[in-house]
Enzyme design. Structure first.
Site, PDB file in Angstrom:
ATOM      1  N   CYS A 180     -13.243   0.795   5.806  1.00 53.96           N
ATOM      2  CA  CYS A 180     -13.700   0.226   4.539  1.00 53.96           C
ATOM      3  C   CYS A 180     -15.069  -0.439   4.714  1.00 53.96           C
ATOM      4  O   CYS A 180     -16.063   0.250   4.854  1.00 53.96           O
ATOM      5  CB  CYS A 180     -12.650  -0.750   3.992  1.00 53.96           C
ATOM      6  SG  CYS A 180     -12.860  -1.125   2.240  1.00 53.96           S
ATOM      7  N   HIS A 234      -7.936   2.780   3.899  1.00 49.03           N
ATOM      8  CA  HIS A 234      -7.256   1.928   4.885  1.00 49.03           C
ATOM      9  C   HIS A 234      -6.098   2.710   5.515  1.00 49.03           C
ATOM     10  O   HIS A 234      -4.947   2.619   5.052  1.00 49.03           O
ATOM     11  CB  HIS A 234      -6.728   0.660   4.225  1.00 49.03           C
ATOM     12  CG  HIS A 234      -7.790  -0.302   3.807  1.00 49.03           C
ATOM     13  ND1 HIS A 234      -8.196  -1.366   4.588  1.00 49.03           N
ATOM     14  CD2 HIS A 234      -8.562  -0.340   2.686  1.00 49.03           C
ATOM     15  CE1 HIS A 234      -9.151  -2.032   3.963  1.00 49.03           C
ATOM     16  NE2 HIS A 234      -9.400  -1.434   2.800  1.00 49.03           N
ATOM     17  N   GLU A 268      -4.438   2.185   8.118  1.00 48.14           N
ATOM     18  CA  GLU A 268      -3.423   1.359   8.783  1.00 48.14           C
ATOM     19  C   GLU A 268      -2.188   1.140   7.918  1.00 48.14           C
ATOM     20  O   GLU A 268      -1.089   0.891   8.430  1.00 48.14           O
ATOM     21  CB  GLU A 268      -4.006  -0.009   9.183  1.00 48.14           C
ATOM     22  CG  GLU A 268      -4.463  -0.890   8.044  1.00 48.14           C
ATOM     23  CD  GLU A 268      -5.914  -0.695   7.657  1.00 48.14           C
ATOM     24  OE1 GLU A 268      -6.483  -1.586   6.989  1.00 48.14           O
ATOM     25  OE2 GLU A 268      -6.493   0.348   8.014  1.00 48.14           O
TER      26      GLU A 268
END
Length: 591
Positions: free
Chosen positions: A399, A526, A528
């Protein structure tokens, strides 16, 4: 539907989220379909406007819901996909009740906390519990509900009252309460103290809820006498007092609960349809826990961010790194670096802190710059990115990390010295990162590009595309207000800085890769948030492979890990076992 309510006492942050996730995990391992709801008593509508120092990271769901980080634990442990309504807040409840009142739904009645607010809570829970969270679309059989905060908090009183009524509405055989409490152990005496737990349970019982299981968080294994004391004063049997001591790995928590008969208790108490058969899912968790405890080789990643004083600010990032490190059989070491410490101002004011930060960075095997907001520390992040690019160190920007990689390249390769994001310098002559067209600057909550979006790979030779399994597109979760300026794209491409992933319309730059570099990758989304213990996120997995020096061989072998890495780990473990055994035999012989 079976409901399991998890409450907490003594202190907040005691581990209710992990325990709720672990309870769900052991029940799912028995073949049940499990969903989860997190209740946060704060008045905010959602977690979107929180600082990470307030409640940790903001977790983003597929539908764009900005929620509490515990929903990330539920998704990782249970491998499910939740939606925004799985996170219930006081703000959402009051907003829904006030909307009904304005519509005239209450037919002129006085709207009160009891029964209107409490009824709204119960209706929300019963409605949300039925929504499927699994790929197969099957309706859940068990709903694990975690009530945030601690018993006795003034803001959680309506929820406690709602569940006091709820237990009678759904009947006793369908409702169970787990109370998580702290057992302090002062260093002066080393004695495990039960008084805080007694007081917490007494307060909960006074509010109309009686715990079925008391889960005691403690540093060491609960002594039998302490367990019996809690049993006597808290009106439960000793078997209903569960010890949850500190363990080396979170993978051990479901196994710890299962070993103390939690599943058997739920079978009897809730009459669950569980078959007595081997549980493959728990076997996988045991294998992961055993592997995690045996790892010998280390890999270090420098996490360069601005919220490094609280590890919860980067919970999902750390988990994604851990999943990837475990997949390649390495023990992860995260070096937290406050990006502001890498800047020239710190060299002038606090030179020791400056040199310590740079020493951490230079001694790491890889560099990660995660997402964030605000101008503080951005120049330090750019310095770290510049160092990683020049030193050919594995780098991943997520990001804001990707956006700053674009700024760094524009300044130091393209020669645009004032290149910047309009978030930090609206007057820049080279705005390489700009506001999204749909961004509303007058509104903060829920105005970002949020949730699951599709990213199309534009290059067949992309490293990240190969790591994803050579797919044409991926769907990942987003959370941002700014994006790379597409009008300047061709300037970067000429210099080997490629935008290998774009959105469906081809207008938003989603993935960057740098030519002639071991691993220099940036992603606007993102990744994750979708990482799982058994299925690590590809961008993070690539970073760990590159940091361990395994990426070239992994790509050469068609994106498969060599079995040698697993064999070597077991050989080393067996070697140490034999060595210890021989030493023991030798000592016995000497005697």
């Amino acid at each position: 539907m079976k409901y399991i309510l998890v409450t907490g006492g003594v202190i907040s942050g005691i581990g209710k989220g992990i325990i709720a996730s672990s309870v769900g995990t052991i029940l799912k391992s028995c073949g049940l379909h499990v969903t989860a709801i997190k209740i946060d008593p704060y008045i905010n509508i959602d977690a979107g406007t929180f600082s990470p120092y307030e409640h940790g990271e903001v977790f983003v769901l597929d539908d764009g819901g900005e929620v509490d980080l515990d929903l990330g634990n539920y998704e990782r442990f249970l491998d499910i996909r939740l939606i925004r309504d799985n996170n219930l807040t006081t703000g959402k409840i009051y907003q829904s009740v006030i909307t009904k009142e304005r519509r005239g739904d209450y037919l002129g009645k006085t709207v009160q906390v009891v029964p209107h607010i409490t009824d709204a809570i119960q209706e929300w829970v019963m409605r949300q519990a039925k929504i499927s969270v699994d790929v197969d679309g099957v309706e859940p059989q068990v709903c694990v509900i975690e009530l945030g905060g601690t018993v006795g908090d003034i803001e959680s009183m309506p929820f406690i009252e709602a569940f006091r009524q709820f237990q009678f509405k759904v009947k006793r055989e369908n409702f169970c309460n787990i109370h998580v409490s702290l057992i302090p152990q002062p260093n002066t005496t080393g004695e495990q103290k039960t008084k805080p737990t007694q007081n917490s349970v007494r307060e909960l019982r006074g509010l109309g809820l009686s715990p079925d299981l008391i889960m005691c968080r403690c540093a060491t294994v609960l002594e039998t006498s302490v367990k019996e004391k809690i049993s006597m004063f808290c009106h439960v049997e000793p078997t209903q007092v569960i010890c949850v001591q500190d363990v080396p790995s979170l993978y051990r928590v479901p196994l710890l609960l299962e070993s103390q008969g939690v599943v058997d208790y739920f079978c009897r108490r809730l009459n669950l349809p569980i078959e007595l058969k081997p549980r493959k899912m728990l076997t996988k968790w045991k294998e992961m826990a055993d592997r995690s405890d045996r790892l010998l080789e280390h890999v270090s990643i420098a996490l360069v961010g601005k919220y490094t004083k609280l590890s919860d600010s980067y919970t999902s990032v750390i988990k994604a790194l851990e999943h990837s490190a475990l997949a390649i059989n390495y023990k992860l070491e995260v070096k937290y670096i406050d990006s502001a410490d890498l800047e020239a101002v710190t060299l002038r004011d606090e030179p020791v802190k400056y040199h310590e930060a740079w020493q951490k960075l230079c001694s790491s095997h890889g560099v990660l710059v995660p997402g964030g907001f605000g101008v503080r520390g951005t120049e330090g992040k750019i310095q770290a990115i510049n160092w990683a690019r020049k030193q050919n160190k594995p780098f991943l920007g997520v990001c804001l990390g990707m956006q700053l990689a674009v700024c760094e390249f524009a300044r130091n390769v393209l020669g645009w010295e004032d290149a910047n994001s309009t978030e930090f310098n609206p007057e820049s002559r080279h705005p390489v990162v700009i506001d999204m067209p749909e961004h509303n600057p007058g509104q903060m909550g829920g105005t970002m590009r949020l949730g699951k979006r599709r990213t199309i790979f534009t290059s067949t030779s992309s490293v990240l595309r190969k790591l994803y399994g050579d797919v044409e597109y991926v769907e990942e979760r987003h959370r941002h207000r700014f994006e790379v300026n597409p009008e300047l794209k061709h300037h970067f491409e000429k210099k080997g800085f490629h935008f290998v992933g774009q959105d469906v319309e081809g207008e938003r730059m989603e993935v960057i890769e740098l030519e002639d570099h071991g691993y220099f990758v940036g992603v606007q989304y993102h990744p994750e948030f979708t990482s799982r213990p058994i299925k690590p996120s590809p961008p993070y997995f690539g970073l760990l492979l590159a940091a361990a020096g395994k990426l070239p061989s992994y790509l050469t072998k068609g994106c498969r890990l060599s079995p040698r890495s697993f064999k070597r780990e077991f050989k080393m473990s067996f070697y140490h076992f034999v060595k210890a055994l021989l030493l023991l035999l030798n000592l016995n012989h000497c005697r």
